[in-house]
Design a protein around this motif. Sequence first.
Motif, mmCIF file in Angstrom:
data_model
loop_
_atom_site.group_PDB
_atom_site.id
_atom_site.type_symbol
_atom_site.label_atom_id
_atom_site.label_comp_id
_atom_site.label_asym_id
_atom_site.label_seq_id
_atom_site.Cartn_x
_atom_site.Cartn_y
_atom_site.Cartn_z
ATOM 1 N N GLY A 91 1.741 1.881 11.041
ATOM 2 C CA GLY A 91 1.093 0.585 10.872
ATOM 3 C C GLY A 91 1.933 -0.266 9.947
ATOM 4 N N ALA A 92 3.046 -0.785 10.428
ATOM 5 C CA ALA A 92 4.079 -1.370 9.578
ATOM 6 C C ALA A 92 3.587 -2.514 8.703
ATOM 7 N N PHE A 93 3.046 -3.573 9.295
ATOM 8 C CA PHE A 93 2.675 -4.750 8.522
ATOM 9 C C PHE A 93 1.646 -4.424 7.450
ATOM 10 N N ALA A 140 -3.688 -7.353 12.341
ATOM 11 C CA ALA A 140 -2.678 -6.777 13.235
ATOM 12 C C ALA A 140 -3.307 -6.227 14.506
ATOM 13 N N LEU A 141 -4.414 -5.511 14.351
ATOM 14 C CA LEU A 141 -5.061 -4.919 15.514
ATOM 15 C C LEU A 141 -5.534 -5.995 16.485
ATOM 16 N N LEU A 193 0.929 -12.491 9.547
ATOM 17 C CA LEU A 193 1.309 -11.195 8.990
ATOM 18 C C LEU A 193 2.751 -11.202 8.487
ATOM 19 N N ILE A 194 3.638 -11.905 9.202
ATOM 20 C CA ILE A 194 5.033 -12.009 8.770
ATOM 21 C C ILE A 194 5.114 -12.723 7.422
ATOM 22 N N VAL A 195 4.330 -13.790 7.264
ATOM 23 C CA VAL A 195 4.319 -14.521 5.993
ATOM 24 C C VAL A 195 3.823 -13.621 4.870
#
Length: 511
Positions: free
Chosen positions: A85-87, A107-108, A388-390
């Motif tokens: 679950g990377a992020f 994410a899900l 999520l990237i932010v």
Amino acid sequence: MFNTNTGGDTTVTSALAADRLGVPAVTYFAISMCTPFTVLAGVTTTGYAVTGQIGIPIGFLAMGMVLAVFCVGYVTMAPYVPNAGAFNAYIAKGLGRPLGVAASWVALVSYNAMQIGVYGALGDAAQPLVRAWFGIDVAWWVISLVGWAIVAFLGTQHIDLNGKVLAVLMIAEILVILVYALSFLFHPAGGTVSVETLSPHHLFEPGVGALFCLAVLGFVGFETAVVFSEEAKVPGRTVPVATYLSIGLTTLLYVLGSWAMSVATGPDRITQQAAEHGSDLVFRLAHDQLGVMMMNIGRFLYVTSVLACLIAFHNAAARYAFAMGRERLLPSFFGQTSHRNSSPRGGSILQSVFGLVALIAFAIAGLHPLRDVFFIWTSAGAMGILLLIVLTSFAIVRFFTRTLTRESAWKRTIAPLIASVTTLVALVLVLVNFDVTLGVKPNSTLHWAIPIGYLALLLVGLMWGFRLRRSKPRVYANIGLGAKSVTRTGLGLGRPEDQDDTAQFAPIDRY
């Protein structure tokens, strides 16, 4: 692997299959999720038509550069976060476990929205082939259900089998993109190759946020190399190399393909042509320049490209569900893997159920596969992943300010800070121009319902994280630990909340 079943049943475990994926296989997964041919035939043409922006090629280039900088800190931190679950694992370590819980739910939802949307693209892509080959008209959702069955089956098989399937499909679609792009460039409208769509001034025009949202939509998947870190052969080398390869190759294909398309139609006619022909524009151009055979090959590979995307998204989303189940953020069933092949059984079943329910609902509602399913659902998923990237960018910055490492200042400080600022700017621009991306009016309910939905999800996730800290300290202490959560609870190593938490910040030996 660690057995999670106390009743003696060894049919499931709590660990993914280690040492199964090398650099090529992980790269195939990442690029297959990006689906270059699907992006060029579906996203790019629809983007030209819906937004009216001709600067899509320069938008791809700009976003590729932003994400390349983001990847510097992202892959540098990877050895400290060996988690499927990377992020959410990154965010839990960098910004705290409560926000990590919230990120796991975002994410899900985001990855499920992406996969559900892609089913629309599959039906739209395959309809012309079924009509041409069998002379019958089949509803798009019937075709998508066939694709759903294939994806559901492969999701329960060995991860390396999925990797081999994706390898064949990805190589084929890259080759056809290159052939089409070169043909378009050698047959420019008006006899002149124009670089107007590559001009940087398009990045400063009104509605530029729509370009960034489309670009983010195209790049979704580059981050999944880290998702497969537990299954990589040498994660410290495999993850960074696969990540940079996927970013570099997809950026090249997107810029080249979208620019070549505008050259073939002429920059002044690309939006009108895209609006008139939609995803069929690419194949019309190929038919005129390369003949019927190359057009049909392209149509077939378009279908397989979408199928590859579904396989890759299914595997990534199943691993997010698996990571959440293993850490008890979802019922423990979802944290189980098959004893036969170590695939994330529970997470895969969850994905298949979501996909089936969504397809049935779309069929009943009579939705259009591209406009109502693919574009809206994948745009919604892309916004969640950009969020999520932010958050991950800021998590990386904070993680390295609190952790002693031998990494260079560029990797642990400068690049993550640049990535934090640039990704945040991209998110703001996307939010402001989200109506353009969706093709709705500014006051449309859909324009704000999606961002507000993610905000509500974050708030609920935060409250749930704080509740876990008070009521279930053992579960709370394991958030973000990945496979370590099994060893700390499943083997009776004492109270996790009493253990020295700094141990989780050491890179794993396998890296």
